[in-house]
Design a protein around this motif. Structure first.
Motif, PDB file in Angstrom:
ATOM      1  N   GLN A 139       0.802  -1.224   0.000  1.00  0.00           N
ATOM      2  CA  GLN A 139       0.000   0.000   0.000  1.00  0.00           C
ATOM      3  C   GLN A 139       0.840   1.283   0.000  1.00  0.00           C
ATOM      4  O   GLN A 139       0.489   2.271   0.660  1.00  0.00           O
ATOM      5  N   TYR A 197      12.129   9.734  15.336  1.00  0.00           N
ATOM      6  CA  TYR A 197      10.660   9.735  15.330  1.00  0.00           C
ATOM      7  C   TYR A 197      10.091   8.437  14.751  1.00  0.00           C
ATOM      8  O   TYR A 197       8.898   8.335  14.539  1.00  0.00           O
ATOM      9  N   GLN A 198      10.977   7.484  14.491  1.00  0.00           N
ATOM     10  CA  GLN A 198      10.584   6.172  13.964  1.00  0.00           C
ATOM     11  C   GLN A 198       9.626   6.267  12.778  1.00  0.00           C
ATOM     12  O   GLN A 198       8.488   5.819  12.830  1.00  0.00           O
ATOM     13  N   PHE A 234       7.610  -0.184   7.304  1.00  0.00           N
ATOM     14  CA  PHE A 234       6.406   0.417   7.882  1.00  0.00           C
ATOM     15  C   PHE A 234       6.092  -0.146   9.263  1.00  0.00           C
ATOM     16  O   PHE A 234       5.733   0.600  10.183  1.00  0.00           O
ATOM     17  N   THR A 235       6.198  -1.449   9.412  1.00  0.00           N
ATOM     18  CA  THR A 235       5.764  -2.037  10.675  1.00  0.00           C
ATOM     19  C   THR A 235       6.763  -1.774  11.801  1.00  0.00           C
ATOM     20  O   THR A 235       6.380  -1.729  12.967  1.00  0.00           O
ATOM     21  N   PHE A 280       3.692   9.913   6.603  1.00  0.00           N
ATOM     22  CA  PHE A 280       3.627   8.803   7.556  1.00  0.00           C
ATOM     23  C   PHE A 280       2.829   9.209   8.793  1.00  0.00           C
ATOM     24  O   PHE A 280       1.942   8.461   9.248  1.00  0.00           O
ATOM     25  N   PHE A 281       3.102  10.386   9.339  1.00  0.00           N
ATOM     26  CA  PHE A 281       2.363  10.844  10.517  1.00  0.00           C
ATOM     27  C   PHE A 281       0.873  10.960  10.205  1.00  0.00           C
ATOM     28  O   PHE A 281       0.035  10.770  11.089  1.00  0.00           O
ATOM     29  N   ALA A 327       8.028  11.788   6.109  1.00  0.00           N
ATOM     30  CA  ALA A 327       7.705  11.798   7.542  1.00  0.00           C
ATOM     31  C   ALA A 327       6.311  12.381   7.755  1.00  0.00           C
ATOM     32  O   ALA A 327       5.495  11.805   8.489  1.00  0.00           O
ATOM     33  N   GLY A 379      -0.709   9.008   8.050  1.00  0.00           N
ATOM     34  CA  GLY A 379      -1.283   7.718   7.689  1.00  0.00           C
ATOM     35  C   GLY A 379      -1.078   7.293   6.250  1.00  0.00           C
ATOM     36  O   GLY A 379      -1.696   6.342   5.786  1.00  0.00           O
ATOM     37  N   MET A 380      -0.203   7.976   5.520  1.00  0.00           N
ATOM     38  CA  MET A 380       0.047   7.625   4.122  1.00  0.00           C
ATOM     39  C   MET A 380       1.444   7.043   3.988  1.00  0.00           C
ATOM     40  O   MET A 380       2.422   7.629   4.441  1.00  0.00           O
ATOM     41  N   ARG A 381       1.522   5.882   3.346  1.00  0.00           N
ATOM     42  CA  ARG A 381       2.818   5.235   3.181  1.00  0.00           C
ATOM     43  C   ARG A 381       3.513   5.714   1.918  1.00  0.00           C
ATOM     44  O   ARG A 381       2.871   5.824   0.874  1.00  0.00           O
TER      45      ARG A 381
END
Lengths: 196, 171
Positions: free
Chosen positions: B15, B89-90, B149-150, B60-61, B57, B63-65
């Motif tokens: 995704q 910030y992983q 991602f995980t 990602f914060f 970043a 919710g989009m990969r």
């Protein structure tokens, strides 16, 4: 107009907007004067605050995204203005506080103390809505427009420094997790969930 | 270019939605496939590679990969963004890096960063996987992307000139 006046004016109008604050004084003062879950405090990555705002605005077109940037940081990554102009997220409000200094390192003068004009650079990059404010009345009028009308916006705010800000030692991961809950962003790390 | 199909299939399976990049000739088949699927991918050219760390970043914060595509010389431009934003910030994303300065390279200016990159990745503690065998490109891309991602960590996918033929398309 001082930094704290700008931070308070933005925080008072932010509503459910997501705020990304540049490392140093902007993050410190936002934490001191307007802490809330929807605030992301940068601790490094000078120059990337606006880029984080751009990515966030693309991921969450349903939310206003406010960037509280510094002039030294924006000067470090002027290319981001061209990228933001090209991608043109209507929900992005990039506010740059212009003091003409590297404040965190003792107040050394930088190019914006002289001839460099960030609003003109933003216009040249193609940013759709560019505004400037040098006093609180002007700032209030600009913020009311920028937080309601489509952007992307670049708002250059001239400030005078009063003195050092309190420096809360925010933890990146605690801040990130709280922010991602506010931004409903955890779908990015959980492969079994995907936003429709 | 079956390897390019496999890279894009690996991203699609996890995704990935946002692909930010600074171009490289070797990456063209991947970029063409991504551009051809606007329903899945949003493709954003950057002005400089480090900018992409910030954009990914933020995405990602929210919710989009995303994924970052660049050549190995451009990896040198990402370092402070990786060290002071993505790692603390992983923030997870795959970095697809076309390796310059290795087999078949003709440009001396590409050699130092090409050589340094694996050690820079290791010293930052970032996982690195090689895309050098046609039969594993899809599974390695898929696995590395899922891991990124995980686990909330950038992961490097190094595109070898053994696989791609390099800039000249063969050496």
């Amino acid at each position: 107009m001082e930094r704290q006046d700008v931070i308070r004016a933005v925080a008072a109008r932010a509503g459910d907007a997501l705020i990304v604050a540049n490392l140093g004084s902007n993050a410190y003062d936002l934490h001191t004067h307007g802490h809330r879950p929807g605030n992301l405090y940068m601790r490094g990555a000078m120059g990337l605050t606006g880029s984080v705002g751009l990515g966030l605005a693309m991921a969450r077109p349903d939310r206003r995204v406010i960037v509280l940037d510094g002039d030294g940081s924006l000067l470090m990554n002027l290319g981001q203005l061209a990228t933001a102009a090209a991608e043109a997220p209507a929900n992005l409000v990039h506010i740059v506080l212009v003091n003409g200094l590297w404040q965190e390192t003792g107040g050394q003068r930088i190019a914006t103390a002289g001839r460099a004009d960030l609003a003109a650079i933003a216009r040249g990059a193609g940013i759709a809505e560019v505004a400037e404010a040098a006093d609180l009345d002007a700032l209030s009028r600009v913020l009311d427009r920028a937080l309601a009308a489509p952007g992307p916006w670049l708002v250059a705010v001239r400030i005078q420094e009063r003195g050092a800000s309190q420096a809360p030692n925010t933890d990146p991961m605690a801040n990130r997790d709280e922010f991602m809950r506010a931004a409903e962003g955890f779908v990015a790390v959980a492969p079994q969930y995907e936003r429709a | 270019m079956p390897w390019a199909d496999d890279v894009v299939a690996g991203f699609r399976s996890q995704q990935v939605r946002l692909v930010v990049y600074v171009a490289d000739k070797v990456l063209v088949p991947v970029l063409d496939r991504i551009a051809a699927d606007p329903g899945q991918f949003r493709l954003v050219p950057l002005t400089r590679e480090e900018e992409g760390i910030g954009v990914l970043a933020g995405a990602f914060f929210g919710g989009m990969r995303g994924a970052l595509l660049m050549q190995s010389s451009g990896f040198g431009n990402t370092l402070n963004g990786l060290a002071s934003l993505a790692i603390p910030y992983q923030v997870g994303f795959p970095m697809l890096i076309s390796v310059r300065g290795a087999l078949g390279e003709t440009n001396k200016a590409q050699v130092p960063m090409g050589r340094a990159m694996p050690e820079l990745l290791a010293s930052l503690g970032l996982p690195r996987y090689d895309l050098d065998r046609p039969e594993t490109v899809e599974s390695v891309t898929r696995g590395a992307t899922r891991q990124a991602f995980t686990t909330g960590r950038p992961v490097a996918l190094l595109l070898s000139s053994l696989l791609t033929g390099g800039k000249g398309g063969g050496f």
